[in-house]
Design an enzyme around this catalytic site. Structure first.
Site, PDB file in Angstrom:
ATOM      1  N   ASP A 167      41.300  32.839  46.391  1.00  0.00           N
ATOM      2  CA  ASP A 167      42.555  32.180  46.053  1.00  0.00           C
ATOM      3  C   ASP A 167      43.639  32.663  47.017  1.00  0.00           C
ATOM      4  O   ASP A 167      43.916  33.864  47.092  1.00  0.00           O
ATOM      5  CB  ASP A 167      42.882  32.532  44.596  1.00  0.00           C
ATOM      6  CG  ASP A 167      44.306  32.211  44.167  1.00  0.00           C
ATOM      7  OD1 ASP A 167      45.019  31.507  44.905  1.00  0.00           O
ATOM      8  OD2 ASP A 167      44.702  32.661  43.075  1.00  0.00           O
ATOM      9  N   SER A 168      44.220  31.751  47.801  1.00  0.00           N
ATOM     10  CA  SER A 168      45.306  32.062  48.734  1.00  0.00           C
ATOM     11  C   SER A 168      44.835  33.084  49.782  1.00  0.00           C
ATOM     12  O   SER A 168      43.975  32.774  50.595  1.00  0.00           O
ATOM     13  CB  SER A 168      46.536  32.542  47.965  1.00  0.00           C
ATOM     14  OG  SER A 168      47.677  32.540  48.778  1.00  0.00           O
ATOM     15  N   ALA A 169      45.357  34.329  49.756  1.00  0.00           N
ATOM     16  CA  ALA A 169      44.865  35.331  50.704  1.00  0.00           C
ATOM     17  C   ALA A 169      43.364  35.536  50.523  1.00  0.00           C
ATOM     18  O   ALA A 169      42.628  35.763  51.494  1.00  0.00           O
ATOM     19  CB  ALA A 169      45.608  36.647  50.511  1.00  0.00           C
ATOM     20  N   GLY A 171      41.327  33.195  49.780  1.00  0.00           N
ATOM     21  CA  GLY A 171      40.713  32.073  50.471  1.00  0.00           C
ATOM     22  C   GLY A 171      40.583  32.334  51.963  1.00  0.00           C
ATOM     23  O   GLY A 171      39.615  31.921  52.598  1.00  0.00           O
ATOM     24  N   LEU A 199      40.421  28.188  47.756  1.00  0.00           N
ATOM     25  CA  LEU A 199      41.464  27.679  46.874  1.00  0.00           C
ATOM     26  C   LEU A 199      42.824  27.964  47.497  1.00  0.00           C
ATOM     27  O   LEU A 199      43.256  29.111  47.563  1.00  0.00           O
ATOM     28  CB  LEU A 199      41.350  28.335  45.494  1.00  0.00           C
ATOM     29  CG  LEU A 199      40.016  28.141  44.769  1.00  0.00           C
ATOM     30  CD1 LEU A 199      39.903  29.084  43.571  1.00  0.00           C
ATOM     31  CD2 LEU A 199      39.856  26.688  44.316  1.00  0.00           C
TER      32      LEU A 199
END
Length: 329
Positions: A167-169, A171, A199
């Site tokens: 998720d974010s970092a 990802g 994500l």
């Protein structure tokens, strides 16, 4: 006549602040709050079991394992789904309640073993520390597969069906693992990698995209915060065209000849990172990679953890479940 002298040292002042949990001061000192920036209740109803494991003694890093309470040695083995938390490489933890709540849902809805690792945070530990820790977390899984020493995991987990999600970092970490490990991740045998779920991946670059430049200033992840996260996390003296930050930077690894596992890229349409995620998926698909891009119109960065029970979050869970099923054989 006697005079007075002023202080020879200037007063220390705050230079950077991230979501109220990280403060960086002018003298170089760093203060972290033990209170998470997402202070929400943990919804632990007992349907998912969990425990913490030390996976990197050298850096005192732990991961949190989750499995459905209904899983047993006599039932079918479950896929393994990594969930690497976000936070701009600067904040976040497997133990934050928003992360734990989402992992409960992943384990329950995907009917999977979920592995949620921590990693070293910036600015104390700038990149590539977080990427290396992600690699260590999957090497830990290989050790479990080889030794079968932890019955809690070995009795229910299918080491031949492993998916890496971030998720974010997280990802970003997932992408860098995909590029490093290659299709199937042969160096992790007997673990077999089947796919990656990015994500809202946190990618950057020295030239702003349209969604970054024109996105809403009051976005959950606004441009000022994006810039702050990168300023605190990229190697000292480097820019956001660093190969670990910008997949298509001037010195980045050429992804065209790489054999990659299937990748699912998910982003909200109102996320300032949208254009980078879409460019990533479009380029990889044009180069013959198996990539699926899903955009949730009008939604912000991290919508799925901010409100994991929304209709859009439920729809995303079904998309992830289908991706796992499609890539499990």
């Amino acid at each position: 006549m006697a005079g007075t002298t002023g202080s020879s040292t200037a007063a220390t002042y705050e230079v950077d602040e991230c979501r109220g949990v990280l403060r960086v001061y002018s003298d170089g000192s760093i203060v972290r709050s033990s209170k998470p920036s997402f202070d929400v209740p943990v919804h632990d109803d007992g349907s998912v079991l969990w425990k913490d494991v030390l996976f990197d003694p050298a850096h005192d890093l732990r991961l949190r394992l989750y499995k459905p309470a209904s899983a047993s040695a006599s039932s079918a083995k479950l896929p393994i789904f990594y969930y690497i938390h976000g936070g701009g490489f600067c904040i976040g933890s497997r133990a934050w309640p928003n992360c734990q709540n989402y992992c409960f849902k992943l384990a329950s809805d995907l009917h999977a073993v979920v592995v949620s690792p921590d990693y070293r945070l910036a600015p104390e530990n700038r990149l590539p520390a977080a990427i290396e820790d992600g690699y260590t977390a999957v090497k830990w899984l290989q050790a479990q597969a080889l030794e079968a020493s932890d019955a809690w995991l070995a009795d229910v987990a299918d080491f031949g069906r492993v998916f890496i999600s971030g998720d974010s970092a997280g990802g970003n970490i997932a992408h860098n693992l995909a590029a490093r490990l290659g299709a199937g991740a042969p160096e992790l045998a007997p673990v077999v990698m089947r796919g990656y779920v990015l994500l809202a991946p946190f990618f950057g670059g020295t030239v702003w995209t349209k969604s970054e430049a024109e996105g809403p200033k009051d976005a959950f992840l606004n441009l000022e915060l994006i810039d702050r996260f990168w300023r605190l996390s990229v190697p000292t003296g480097d820019t956001t065209d660093h190969p670990l930050v910008n997949p298509f930077g001037p010195s980045s690894l050429d992804l065209r000849p790489l054999d990659l596992d299937p990748i699912l890229v998910v982003v909200g349409g109102a996320d300032l990172l949208k254009d980078r995620a879409e460019e990533y998926a479009t380029k990889l698909k044009a180069w013959g990679k198996k990539v699926e891009y899903v955009e949730f119109q009008g939604l912000q960065h991290g919508f799925f953890t901010i409100d994991p029970n929304s209709q859009d979050s439920k729809r995303l869970m079904l998309i992830i479940k289908r991706f796992i099923a499609d890539n499990s054989t």
